[in-house]
Design a protein around this motif. Structure first.
Motif, mmCIF file in Angstrom:
data_model
loop_
_atom_site.group_PDB
_atom_site.id
_atom_site.type_symbol
_atom_site.label_atom_id
_atom_site.label_comp_id
_atom_site.label_asym_id
_atom_site.label_seq_id
_atom_site.Cartn_x
_atom_site.Cartn_y
_atom_site.Cartn_z
ATOM 1 N N ILE B 6 64.817 13.512 19.088
ATOM 2 C CA ILE B 6 64.025 14.025 18.432
ATOM 3 C C ILE B 6 64.770 14.729 17.491
ATOM 4 N N ILE B 7 66.185 14.649 18.467
ATOM 5 C CA ILE B 7 67.667 15.699 18.346
ATOM 6 C C ILE B 7 68.108 14.560 17.376
ATOM 7 N N GLU B 9 69.004 14.850 12.731
ATOM 8 C CA GLU B 9 69.392 15.835 11.207
ATOM 9 C C GLU B 9 68.925 16.326 10.935
ATOM 10 N N ASN B 11 65.441 16.689 11.735
ATOM 11 C CA ASN B 11 64.625 16.884 12.381
ATOM 12 C C ASN B 11 64.782 18.370 12.933
ATOM 13 N N LEU B 12 66.128 18.857 12.548
ATOM 14 C CA LEU B 12 66.744 20.474 12.652
ATOM 15 C C LEU B 12 65.954 21.299 12.246
ATOM 16 N N VAL B 13 65.300 22.587 13.058
ATOM 17 C CA VAL B 13 64.778 23.395 12.398
ATOM 18 C C VAL B 13 65.873 24.145 12.209
ATOM 19 N N TYR B 14 66.785 24.782 13.681
ATOM 20 C CA TYR B 14 67.430 26.205 13.981
ATOM 21 C C TYR B 14 68.899 25.512 14.432
#
Ligand SMILES: Cc1ncc(C[n+]2csc(CCOP(=O)(O)OP(=O)(O)O)c2C)c(N)n1
Ligand code: SF4
Ligand code: SF4
Ligand code: SF4
Ligand SMILES: [Mg+2]
Lengths: 78, 253
Positions: B6-7, B9, B11-14
């Protein structure tokens, strides 16, 4: 229904252990660690990572802006 | 799915806006100043006005605000930020000028400056951090301390007979014809922070439209001065400050 999974990364050395993210999380993901960081603060961590939905509530209320949030739609990967 | 999948780039949301520097803030854990700095930095970043924004920092805990938001700043003498902002705005009318002031700074020593700047309708934004106390100097009573509030100079609580009434300065400011937007917000929950961001965005847009003074009070905590944990300080604020300082718009013209 799309299933959303999230995850957070806490900048441990910059976290001040204030606990505001803990109460802001709707999924009870975060807790303060028993261990302390270099400044002596009990830093925030994902105690219950599977429950994270990537809503960013924790990061939005963090006064020191030390939380980064990631989110995926797991259905797309099935 | 594993956390490390999940971690990534994509998938970055904030994440932290680039406008916040990497300096570790000197504020106490859980201090509202940090939340408001973050929101301000995000608004300036998202509006693309980094090069055109000039902040005026106060005396008080946020005296070092210029270390944290990567824009041009001036440091004002105690309470004089609106006077300095007036000068900057008149010399550089196309810049986005704002003051950032505590309640001791704005509602005590700087009462004259803020009233007259707002009455003249200076084309600036005022961010007013009302934590009901002189945070920096050790938690003394401020004009804004609410009745019965314990402070280091009113250990048994503020009393009318001895200390007079708390000052709702935002209510006064809203009466002044020079102000175009006057609102009271907070930053203790995700929803409150989102609303605060909308308010600060509107205030900076008003500067672009040359509408006059936009004034945003942020009902805040000073958990060190209040002698409460950060979480308990937020609860105390909701229970005791909000009834006296209700959240909402006074004026939006
Ligand atoms: C001319 C002058 N008088 C008094 C002081 C002492 N002083 C420093 S900060 C402060 C009050 C700060 O309170 P506030 O504006 O509410 O800011 P906070 O620290 O609560 O954010 C005072 C009285 C000073 N620095 N200069
Ligand atoms: S809100 Fe931020 S500083 Fe406070 S405990 Fe959570 S991550 Fe740490
Ligand atoms: S992103 Fe949302 S669900 Fe995940 S830890 Fe933060 S507040 Fe909790
Ligand atoms: S003394 Fe109060 S206002 Fe100052 S940094 Fe600490 S909590 Fe914030
Ligand atoms: Mg104060």
């Amino acid at each position: 229904m799309a299933k959303v999974r999230g995850a957070i990364v806490v900048d441990v050395e910059k976290c001040k252990g204030c606990g505001l993210c803990v109460v802001a999380c709707p999924s009870k993901v975060i807790d303060l660690a028993k261990e302390v960081n270099g400044k002596g603060y009990n830093y925030a961590y994902m105690a219950n990572p599977d429950a994270c939905i990537g809503c960013a509530n924790c990061a939005i209320v963090c006064p020191d802006t030390v939380i980064t949030v990631y989110k995926v739609n797991t259905e797309a990967n099935v | 799915m594993d956390v490390k999948d999940i971690i990534k780039e994509e998938n970055l949301v904030y994440g932290k806006t680039k406008l916040l520097t990497d300096n570790i803030m000197h504020y106490c854990p859980g201090c509202t100043h940090g939340v408001v700095h973050k929101v301000l930095a995000e608004v300036i970043d998202e509006m693309g006005i980094q090069e055109k924004t000039i902040g005026v920092a106060p005396v008080g805990c946020s005296v070092l605000a210029y270390n944290y938001i990567d824009i041009d700043w001036h440091e004002a003498a105690h309470g004089r930020a609106p006077a300095l902002a007036t000068a900057i705005n008149r010399l550089y009318p196309d810049k986005y000028v704002f003051t950032y002031q505590g309640d001791g700074d704005l509602a005590s020593i700087g009462t004259a400056e803020i009233i007259h700047a707002c009455n003249r309708g200076e084309n600036i934004v005022v961010i007013f951090i009302n934590n009901g106390i002189y945070g920096m100097t050790g938690g003394q009573m401020a004009p804004t301390s609410i009745l019965d509030m314990p402070t280091s100079t009113t250990p048994y609580g503020r009393k009318v007979e001895l200390n007079g009434y708390p000052l709702k300065i935002t209510d006064l400011i809203a009466q002044l014809p020079g102000t175009c937007y006057v609102t009271r917000q907070s930053g203790h929950t995700p929803a409150a922070v989102r609303k605060l961001k909308k308010a600060i965005t509107k205030a900076f847009e008003n500067v672009g439209k040359k509408k006059g003074t936009s004034f945003i009070e942020v009902v805040s905590t000073c958990n060190s001065g209040w002698k409460l944990s950060p979480v308990k300080a937020n609860e105390w604020m909701v229970e005791h400050m909000f009834p006296f300082y209700p959240i909402g718009d006074f004026k939006d013209e």
